[in-house]
Design a protein around this motif. Structure first.
Motif, PDB file in Angstrom:
ATOM      1  N   ASP A   1       6.719 -14.241  29.788  1.00 37.07           N
ATOM      2  CA  ASP A   1       7.014 -12.911  29.306  1.00 37.07           C
ATOM      3  C   ASP A   1       6.212 -11.809  29.870  1.00 37.07           C
ATOM      4  N   SER A   2       5.553 -12.246  31.019  1.00 40.15           N
ATOM      5  CA  SER A   2       4.672 -11.200  31.716  1.00 40.15           C
ATOM      6  C   SER A   2       5.218 -10.161  32.217  1.00 40.15           C
ATOM      7  N   ASN A   3       6.341 -10.466  32.871  1.00 38.22           N
ATOM      8  CA  ASN A   3       7.333  -9.382  33.577  1.00 38.22           C
ATOM      9  C   ASN A   3       7.756  -8.519  32.615  1.00 38.22           C
ATOM     10  N   ALA A   4       8.037  -9.161  31.383  1.00 39.03           N
ATOM     11  CA  ALA A   4       8.689  -7.982  30.445  1.00 39.03           C
ATOM     12  C   ALA A   4       7.630  -7.091  29.784  1.00 39.03           C
ATOM     13  N   LYS A   5       6.320  -7.930  29.598  1.00 37.61           N
ATOM     14  CA  LYS A   5       5.399  -6.956  29.130  1.00 37.61           C
ATOM     15  C   LYS A   5       5.106  -5.867  29.980  1.00 37.61           C
ATOM     16  N   ILE A   6       5.106  -6.109  31.364  1.00 35.26           N
ATOM     17  CA  ILE A   6       4.850  -5.124  32.366  1.00 35.26           C
ATOM     18  C   ILE A   6       5.896  -3.785  32.188  1.00 35.26           C
TER      19      ILE A   6
END
Lengths: 366, 277, 297
Positions: free
Chosen positions: A328-333
């Motif tokens: 979920d890194s992209n979503a967190k960005i």
């Protein structure tokens, strides 16, 4: 009551709610309903449209990446691996998810995760504070520094750090730019002799400022144990952002209405009276316009500087998530992106409100 | 059509005056010149200008725009350098600007961040530093009330209409107790109805103090109504005083009576003739 | 039937507490070929009145009739000259006038249009400046362009909203003459709004004052029947002129009396002598003697 609500709304930039207030008290229902639809419903529709387009775009990117993965598996490992990969992707397993633009739903989920994460960390902090309370009290008696929580900061902590840095930088910028601007503005000779310097330094990239500040601060603070990365980032932010205020202040001071200058001459005001009673008040609107730009520039460069300086804050959060490469890194960005945008908007609204108070003609400020 | 007999008008206007005016000169201008250097050589706005104004005299100066009448006024105020000649106020040569020569500017030029009262007070504090706080406030209130702003002491300058702002400008000038009052087209930006009102206000305050006053204007009616003497300036460059006309009406003046005075249109015609030739 | 007729027209802006009644019960009829001047004052709603006739605004009550038909919007039959010229700064005099010609002569050939443009520029004596941009022109010349543009629409009626009040007296006089001369050629109906009584007397057939707003309404009309051309220095000696002017000015003074601010409590003026600032010693209150001393330094 109604009028004061409308006044407050207009002041804080929520003027689009004005028709709703008027509608609630039953004033010209038809006209105000139309106005409300225009001012509030239409923007809402545009937001929804944006979400739909984003969702569709994310879906197609997701499909493209998934297909690419399956094809890759097929060409490298054969048909069986491709089927395996497809199943893996469909099952939602973390190991084989396509790494691309997340959909709005994923971003929303990431937002909730971050929030939950914040609550758990807060609880941990409280527990830690309870545990160490006695020890810290003893240490304080002995004159030693208390033990601090050194665990991972939550997203909300990062926001707080960023805000602290930006305000420190903003304050620094104001403290340098306003006095210098006034001095430059008062003297034509000084203005022409310093102008080239300002013009050259103004377009310098935040990255270079950061490096420059790093060189100096590193040397100056080689022995002291104060928070070096915080110092570096807020000073860089201040230096990057102060130019708008500097230029606006000197402009404002230099272009004081000629009639005002004449009035001051006729009244024989001395230098200090002249500055504090005529020059400063009349250039306040310009100064605050400059400060407003400074704050928004400060917020913008802050993220880049934190990202580079590895100092805690939203910038390093984004960088860490990017490096992390978790599911979920992209979503967190993307969550960070919206938060950054909204805080920037909020800061600008605050400055606009102050600016409105400061300007003589209230209608001029957008 | 009746033709204006200039000599007759001059004679009529001076008929009721005493032979010798014993009042001392408050303002004396001798051989005054103003030269602006330009890339194409010097541009002489004013040259060889002589003027003396008696104590308690109200004069008005008319001329076309660009004739240098404003330059003359700013030079008297000390806001503009003198190229040659002398300006003496009360027998002493002037050095720079000062509150002894108060100016009412064309735009009211009030400080918008201050209230009407504070705008007047800032000047009063300068010239009456020995007065008590109450005395200073009383001076401000006295003049603001006189110009019809008794209810608006604490209004911000920008909340006032143009006409009201100029009233504050007048109060600010009178409150300085100047030796000479300089008015630079004070009502030029106002419509004629407001202009008339402010002329009345100005004369009413002036009547009590009889401060030597010089008003620049391009409005013939205004120049007649305000002044004891109208100075006509020729058009620049090398502008100087072309002619003057005494306005013998008694004070305090009532506009209606002046309008109906049999000679009024003669004086008006005399001035318009000068302007249109 | 009158050419232009306003019947019981009222107009207000804003709603609720902010509501301002600008015009109230305006009744006016203008005959074809007449030159009418309305003398109004700042904030009395003159611009609102012009906008009502122009068709940019519509009355809350009453009706505005042109040739007996209600006005539905702006049209080329009414040309407007504004106080601020409203020329397009990036176009030359020629092109500014061309805008109007293009509007009314859509089907004409290029040559015909060119001739028309030159005719109107000639009419306002600007042929020598036909290729200049507004920034290169003086205020008076700009207003001439504005007049030429309004005339080029070949309107049935010319509306002028304080066309000359931004100009100095001399230019104003010349332009007054020129406008009257152009008007004299084909006697278009003209409505002039001004704050200068003399301008009205020089130019118009009839003067009607507009009382100060809010709730501005029209006062009694004054007929002006001097022979044209009228020259201010000559007409000034005319006993009829004196009578008429005095009558109008006195009417306006009376209007002014009604809105005069009254004086309140008597404040007493303290008896203090002013000092010249700049001679104040630090930490010590200056006395009047300091002023005397400063005079002799």
């Amino acid at each position: 009551m109604k009028d004061s609500i409308i006044k407050v709304l207009r002041l804080i930039g929520l003027g689009f709610l004005e028709p709703l207030v008027r509608l609630c008290v039953g004033e010209q229902p038809q006209k105000n309903a139309v106005l409300f639809v225009k001012k509030a419903i239409f923007p809402l529709v545009s937001i929804l449209t944006f979400l739909v387009i984003w969702g569709m775009g994310a879906q197609s990117l997701y499909d493209k990446d998934a297909n690419a993965r399956i094809e890759k598996a097929r060409s490298e490992q054969g048909e069986a691996a491709a089927v395996e990969m497809q199943k893996c992707i469909e099952s939602g397993d973390v190991s084989c998810q396509p790494n691309t633009l997340p959909s709005p739903a994923k971003v929303w989920a990431a937002y909730k995760t971050l929030l939950a994460d914040h609550w758990t960390i807060s609880e941990k902090k409280e527990e830690f504070a309870k545990k160490t309370a006695k020890i810290n009290a003893k240490r304080a008696e002995k004159g030693e520094a208390p033990i601090k929580y050194t665990g991972r900061p939550s997203f909300v902590d990062q926001i707080q750090t960023s805000l602290k840095t930006v305000f420190a930088g903003f304050l620094l910028a104001a403290l340098i730019a306003i006095p210098v601007g006034i001095i430059i503005g008062l003297s034509t000779t000084l203005r022409t002799s310093i102008n080239w310097f300002i013009q050259i330094l103004k377009p310098v990239s935040p990255v270079v400022w950061l490096l420059l500040v790093f060189m100096i601060v590193k040397t100056l603070l080689s022995e002291s144990d104060s928070d070096k990365s915080f110092m570096i980032s807020f000073i860089s932010v201040g230096l990057c952002a102060m130019w708008a205020t500097l230029v606006n202040t000197s402009m404002g001071v230099a272009t004081v209405d000629k009639d005002f200058v004449n009035v001051a001459k006729v009244l024989k005001l001395n230098v200090f009276q002249n500055i504090f009673k005529v020059v400063l008040p009349s250039s306040l609107p310009m100064i605050f316009t400059g400060l407003r730009i400074t704050l928004s520039v400060a917020w913008m460069v802050l993220i880049a500087i934190e990202l580079l300086a590895q100092s805690p804050g939203l910038g390093s959060f984004v960088w860490e998530e990017f490096q992390n490469g978790a599911n979920d890194s992209n979503a967190k960005i993307i969550v960070a992106m919206f938060v950054i945008g909204m805080i920037g908007f909020g800061l600008d609204r605050i400055m606009a409100t102050i600016q409105k108070f400061m300007s003589f003609n209230k209608a001029d400020v957008a | 059509m009746e033709v204006l007999d200039k000599e007759l008008v001059q004679k009529k206007s001076k008929a009721s005056l005493p032979e010798i005016d014993t009042r001392p000169d408050m303002l004396k201008i001798e051989d005054l010149a103003k030269v602006y250097p330009t890339p194409k050589g010097d541009y002489t706005v004013l040259s060889d200008l002589q003027l003396s104004v008696k104590q308690s005299e109200f004069i008005s100066i008319i001329g076309h725009s660009g004739c240098g009448k404003s330059t003359l006024l700013t030079m008297i105020a000390g806001l503009n350098d003198i190229s040659a000649g002398k300006i003496k106020v009360d027998g002493e040569q002037i050095h720079g600007a000062g509150p002894d020569r108060a100016v009412v500017f064309q735009s009211p030029s009030l400080f918008p961040w201050l209230t009407a009262l504070e705008n007047v007070l800032i000047g009063v504090k300068q010239v009456f530093p020995h007065g008590s706080k109450q005395e200073k406030l009383d001076i401000c209130k006295y003049y603001l009330d006189k110009v019809g702003l008794g209810n608006d002491f604490n209004k911000k300058a920008l909340e006032l209409s143009q006409g009201m702002q100029q009233r504050v400008g007048i109060a600010r000038a009178f409150a300085l107790k100047p030796k000479v009052l300089l008015l630079d087209e004070p009502f030029g930006m106002l419509d004629s109805l407001t202009r008339g009102e402010l002329q009345d206000v100005l004369l009413e305050v002036w009547q009590k103090e009889k401060i030597t006053a010089i008003a620049i204007t391009h409005d013939v009616d205004e120049s007649i109504f305000l002044a004891d003497r109208v100075i006509m300036m020729t058009s620049g460059p090398f502008a100087k005083i072309g002619d003057e006309l005494v306005i013998p009406y008694e004070r305090p003046r009532v506009r209606k009576e002046i309008l109906e005075h049999p000679d009024y249109y003669d004086y008006r015609g005399y001035l318009m003739n000068f302007l249109n030739h | 039937m009158a050419f232009l007729e306003l019947r019981n027209v009222s107009k207000s802006y804003g709603t609720g507490k902010d509501k301002v009644e600008v015009l109230k019960n305006i009744n006016l009829s203008v005959e074809e070929g007449e030159f009418l001047a309305i003398v109004g004052f700042t904030g009395s709603g003159k611009t609102t009145l012009i906008n009502l006739i122009n068709g940019l605004h519509f009355p809350d009550e009453g009706e505005v009739l042109l040739n007996g038909k209600p006005i539905t919007g702006p049209g080329p039959d009414r040309g407007v000259v504004f106080q601020n010229y409203s020329l397009l700064p990036w176009l030359t005099v020629y092109s500014n006038v061309k805008l109007a010609i293009d509007e009314v002569m859509k089907s004409a050939s290029k040559k015909e249009k060119d001739a028309q443009i030159r005719k109107y520029v000639e009419m306002v004596n600007l042929t020598h400046a036909i290729d200049k941009r507004p920034a290169e022109l003086s205020g008076g010349m700009r207003q001439r362009v504005s007049v030429a543009r309004a005339l080029a629409m070949n309107p049935k009626m010319l509306l002028m909203d304080e066309p000359l009040s931004a100009l100095d007296a001399l230019t104003r006089g010349t332009l007054q003459e020129e406008i009257v001369k152009i008007w004299g050629e084909d006697k278009k109906t003209c409505l002039l709004i001004t704050n200068d009584v003399d301008e009205g007397i020089i130019m118009a057939d009839r003067i009607i004052p507009l009382t100060p707003g809010p709730n501005a309404t029209l006062g009694p009309e004054f007929k002006v029947d001097f022979a044209r051309p009228r020259v201010i220095t000559e007409i000034n000696q005319d006993p009829n002129y004196k009578k008429l002017r005095t009558k109008i000015v006195e009417y306006l003074i009376e209007l002014g009396e009604n809105r005069k601010a009254e004086q309140h409590a008597e404040y007493t003026l303290p008896d203090l002598k002013p000092v010249m600032p700049g001679w104040i010693k630090w930490g010590k209150k200056p006395s009047e003697t300091d002023y005397e001393r400063s005079k002799h330094i």
